[in-house]
Scaffold this motif. Structure first.
Motif, PDB file in Angstrom:
ATOM      1  N   TYR A 242       2.017   5.913   9.426  1.00  0.00           N
ATOM      2  CA  TYR A 242       3.050   4.928   9.116  1.00  0.00           C
ATOM      3  C   TYR A 242       2.461   3.953   8.110  1.00  0.00           C
ATOM      4  CZ  TYR A 242       6.212   0.943  10.148  1.00  0.00           C
ATOM      5  OH  TYR A 242       7.091  -0.115  10.067  1.00  0.00           O
ATOM      6  N   MET A 243       3.128   3.784   6.957  1.00  0.00           N
ATOM      7  CA  MET A 243       2.641   2.899   5.898  1.00  0.00           C
ATOM      8  C   MET A 243       3.710   1.876   5.544  1.00  0.00           C
ATOM      9  SD  MET A 243       0.996   5.837   3.391  1.00  0.00           S
ATOM     10  CE  MET A 243       2.347   7.001   3.721  1.00  0.00           C
ATOM     11  N   SER A 244       3.367   0.598   5.571  1.00  0.00           N
ATOM     12  CA  SER A 244       4.305  -0.413   5.089  1.00  0.00           C
ATOM     13  C   SER A 244       4.507  -0.222   3.590  1.00  0.00           C
ATOM     14  CB  SER A 244       3.781  -1.817   5.389  1.00  0.00           C
ATOM     15  OG  SER A 244       2.533  -2.055   4.747  1.00  0.00           O
ATOM     16  N   VAL A 245       5.725  -0.484   3.120  1.00  0.00           N
ATOM     17  CA  VAL A 245       6.103  -0.267   1.718  1.00  0.00           C
ATOM     18  C   VAL A 245       6.410  -1.609   1.070  1.00  0.00           C
ATOM     19  CG1 VAL A 245       7.824   0.781   0.185  1.00  0.00           C
ATOM     20  CG2 VAL A 245       6.989   2.043   2.175  1.00  0.00           C
ATOM     21  N   HIS A 246       5.957  -1.780  -0.189  1.00  0.00           N
ATOM     22  CA  HIS A 246       6.077  -3.080  -0.846  1.00  0.00           C
ATOM     23  C   HIS A 246       6.501  -2.937  -2.304  1.00  0.00           C
ATOM     24  CE1 HIS A 246       4.006  -4.757   2.641  1.00  0.00           C
ATOM     25  NE2 HIS A 246       3.192  -3.721   2.551  1.00  0.00           N
ATOM     26  N   ASP A 247       7.165  -3.974  -2.802  1.00  0.00           N
ATOM     27  CA  ASP A 247       7.474  -4.091  -4.222  1.00  0.00           C
ATOM     28  C   ASP A 247       6.349  -4.855  -4.902  1.00  0.00           C
ATOM     29  OD1 ASP A 247      10.015  -2.835  -4.162  1.00  0.00           O
ATOM     30  OD2 ASP A 247      10.882  -4.662  -3.325  1.00  0.00           O
ATOM     31  N   LEU A 248       5.998  -4.444  -6.107  1.00  0.00           N
ATOM     32  CA  LEU A 248       4.923  -5.089  -6.854  1.00  0.00           C
ATOM     33  C   LEU A 248       5.346  -5.258  -8.308  1.00  0.00           C
ATOM     34  CD1 LEU A 248       1.930  -2.976  -5.480  1.00  0.00           C
ATOM     35  CD2 LEU A 248       2.426  -5.360  -4.902  1.00  0.00           C
ATOM     36  N   ASN A 249       4.864  -6.303  -8.916  1.00  0.00           N
ATOM     37  CA  ASN A 249       5.129  -6.557 -10.330  1.00  0.00           C
ATOM     38  C   ASN A 249       3.885  -6.171 -11.122  1.00  0.00           C
ATOM     39  OD1 ASN A 249       6.186  -7.396 -12.754  1.00  0.00           O
ATOM     40  ND2 ASN A 249       5.814  -9.578 -12.377  1.00  0.00           N
ATOM     41  N   ILE A 250       3.926  -5.018 -11.786  1.00  0.00           N
ATOM     42  CA  ILE A 250       2.766  -4.532 -12.526  1.00  0.00           C
ATOM     43  C   ILE A 250       3.206  -4.120 -13.923  1.00  0.00           C
ATOM     44  CG2 ILE A 250       1.649  -3.751 -10.409  1.00  0.00           C
ATOM     45  CD1 ILE A 250       2.328  -0.910 -11.176  1.00  0.00           C
ATOM     46  N   SER A 251       2.245  -3.989 -14.812  1.00  0.00           N
ATOM     47  CA  SER A 251       2.549  -3.644 -16.192  1.00  0.00           C
ATOM     48  C   SER A 251       2.757  -2.134 -16.334  1.00  0.00           C
ATOM     49  CB  SER A 251       1.420  -4.105 -17.119  1.00  0.00           C
ATOM     50  OG  SER A 251       0.238  -3.371 -16.875  1.00  0.00           O
TER      51      SER A 251
ATOM     52  N   MET B 268      -2.677  -4.357  -5.117  1.00  0.00           N
ATOM     53  CA  MET B 268      -2.643  -3.231  -4.189  1.00  0.00           C
ATOM     54  C   MET B 268      -1.982  -3.681  -2.891  1.00  0.00           C
ATOM     55  SD  MET B 268      -5.834  -1.272  -2.292  1.00  0.00           S
ATOM     56  CE  MET B 268      -6.680  -0.781  -3.791  1.00  0.00           C
ATOM     57  N   GLY B 269      -1.281  -2.773  -2.229  1.00  0.00           N
ATOM     58  CA  GLY B 269      -0.622  -3.112  -0.975  1.00  0.00           C
ATOM     59  C   GLY B 269       0.557  -4.029  -1.222  1.00  0.00           C
ATOM     60  N   ASN B 270       0.500  -5.253  -0.649  1.00  0.00           N
ATOM     61  CA  ASN B 270       1.538  -6.241  -0.939  1.00  0.00           C
ATOM     62  C   ASN B 270       1.044  -7.306  -1.913  1.00  0.00           C
ATOM     63  OD1 ASN B 270      -0.178  -7.725   0.662  1.00  0.00           O
ATOM     64  ND2 ASN B 270       1.388  -8.451   2.083  1.00  0.00           N
ATOM     65  N   GLY B 271      -0.130  -7.043  -2.523  1.00  0.00           N
ATOM     66  CA  GLY B 271      -0.678  -7.966  -3.508  1.00  0.00           C
ATOM     67  C   GLY B 271      -1.520  -9.077  -2.927  1.00  0.00           C
ATOM     68  N   GLN B 272      -1.765  -9.046  -1.605  1.00  0.00           N
ATOM     69  CA  GLN B 272      -2.559 -10.082  -0.948  1.00  0.00           C
ATOM     70  C   GLN B 272      -3.712  -9.447  -0.188  1.00  0.00           C
ATOM     71  OE1 GLN B 272      -0.127 -12.740   1.429  1.00  0.00           O
ATOM     72  NE2 GLN B 272       1.647 -12.391   0.119  1.00  0.00           N
ATOM     73  N   LEU B 273      -4.816 -10.185  -0.107  1.00  0.00           N
ATOM     74  CA  LEU B 273      -5.924  -9.737   0.728  1.00  0.00           C
ATOM     75  C   LEU B 273      -5.503  -9.767   2.193  1.00  0.00           C
ATOM     76  CD1 LEU B 273      -8.832 -11.673  -1.021  1.00  0.00           C
ATOM     77  CD2 LEU B 273      -8.522  -9.192  -1.012  1.00  0.00           C
ATOM     78  N   PRO B 274      -6.048  -8.876   3.032  1.00  0.00           N
ATOM     79  CA  PRO B 274      -5.701  -8.882   4.453  1.00  0.00           C
ATOM     80  C   PRO B 274      -5.968 -10.254   5.074  1.00  0.00           C
ATOM     81  CG  PRO B 274      -6.942  -6.914   3.897  1.00  0.00           C
ATOM     82  CD  PRO B 274      -6.982  -7.783   2.688  1.00  0.00           C
ATOM     83  N   SER B 275      -5.000 -10.750   5.845  1.00  0.00           N
ATOM     84  CA  SER B 275      -5.119 -12.073   6.456  1.00  0.00           C
ATOM     85  C   SER B 275      -5.183 -11.952   7.972  1.00  0.00           C
ATOM     86  CB  SER B 275      -3.929 -12.952   6.052  1.00  0.00           C
ATOM     87  OG  SER B 275      -2.729 -12.430   6.606  1.00  0.00           O
TER      88      SER B 275
END
Length: 301
Positions: free
Chosen positions: A74-83, A229-236
């Motif tokens: 199971y993988m969480s899915v995220h939107d990212l703003n990349i070039s 990568m991921g949701n754009g944030q380091l694991p918290s």
């Protein structure tokens, strides 16, 4: 690239229609799409040769306790703003390799404006087989689409308010025939078998694989700037605010699923990206690991 608001309204206004009997949905292949896919296939994260230029990754793998016949996660899915010259994705993978040959299959989610022509998050599949052949999705002969509703590669729908956006996918070898099936695993309704890669495509994984895993990965732009990568944030400390993977099961040599995992961590860059174990007990369906990071221009090569 359309604004996300326009894309969202357009998608929500459409209904999913099954293809007529005897037909399946296939993404149209333009010459430009094929050329872009061939370019990105050469840069794709390969779990057997992880040191490719500009690639960074964070995840886990199991190797040495095989043979294996697949896995699910199971993988969480995220939107990212990349070039347009970058890509970011998360996927499960199976494969085998030696000094001269590599076979692998991957499926998951990806943001790649150059490949797909927009900034949305897409599902994808990619394979590498005999004699160096292989490609993304259904761009070249190989993958056999079976589902009349679920494509191997399509934009992810936007979630309902309050729901998590995620994909629970599996790559499992068919016991008697040997083909490799990709499936959408469902909690509350029957699983959807999307299609399969015939075993004849491969010269190392016709019977089993020696490695399985799941990871997030990115490909930096030629200028050296790495995307999020991921949701754009380091694991918290708050796992719900981090990109995460859970529900990992491995298909062992006797074709049985197991949650008893011996996993090796994969993290090539701890400056721009992170990888953390989940806090809770894995067997209670909590997070196996969280991962991700903002990227930047100091992530190395």
């Amino acid at each position: 690239m359309k604004p996300k608001s326009q894309v969202k309204n357009k998608i929500e206004g459409k209904k999913i229609i099954e293809c007529p009997n005897g037909t399946v949905p296939i993404l149209r292949n333009t010459k430009e799409y094929v050329a872009r896919a061939q370019y990105w296939e050469k840069k794709h994260f390969n779990p057997h040769t992880v040191g490719s230029h500009g690639t960074h990754y964070a995840g886990v793998k199991s190797q040495g306790d095989g043979p294996y016949h697949g896995l699910a996660a199971y993988m969480s899915v995220h939107d990212l703003n990349i070039s347009r010259d970058q890509t970011s994705y998360a996927s499960i993978f199976v494969g085998s390799g030696d000094n001269k040959k590599i076979n692998f299959i991957q499926t998951g989610w990806m943001v790649n404006p150059s490949l797909f022509g927009d900034g949305r998050t897409w599902s994808f599949g990619v394979w590498k087989g005999a004699n160096g052949t292989g490609c993304y999705n259904t761009i070249c002969p190989g993958f056999v689409q079976v589902s009349k509703t679920d494509l191997l590669s399509a934009p992810f729908p936007y979630p309902h308010k309050g729901q998590e956006r995620a994909v629970y996918a599996s790559i499992v070898q068919e016991k008697d025939v040997g083909n490799w099936w990709v499936t959408d695993v469902r909690y509350d309704r029957p699983d959807v078998h999307i299609g399969y890669w015939p075993k004849e495509l491969f010269d190392l994984i016709g019977n089993s694989v020696d490695m399985v895993g799941v990871a997030g990965a990115v490909q930096a732009s030629p200028s050296g700037i790495s995307p999020p990568m991921g949701n754009g944030q380091l694991p918290s400390e708050d796992e719900n605010k981090s990109a995460h993977v859970k529900g990992v099961q491995i298909v062992h040599s006797d074709f049985t699923y197991s949650k008893k995992l011996k996993l090796e961590k994969l993290l090539d860059d701890n400056k721009c990206y992170g990888l953390k174990d989940g806090k809770k007990q894995f067997f209670k369906e909590s997070n196996l690991f969280t991962y991700g990071g903002p990227g930047g221009n100091s992530c190395g090569i």
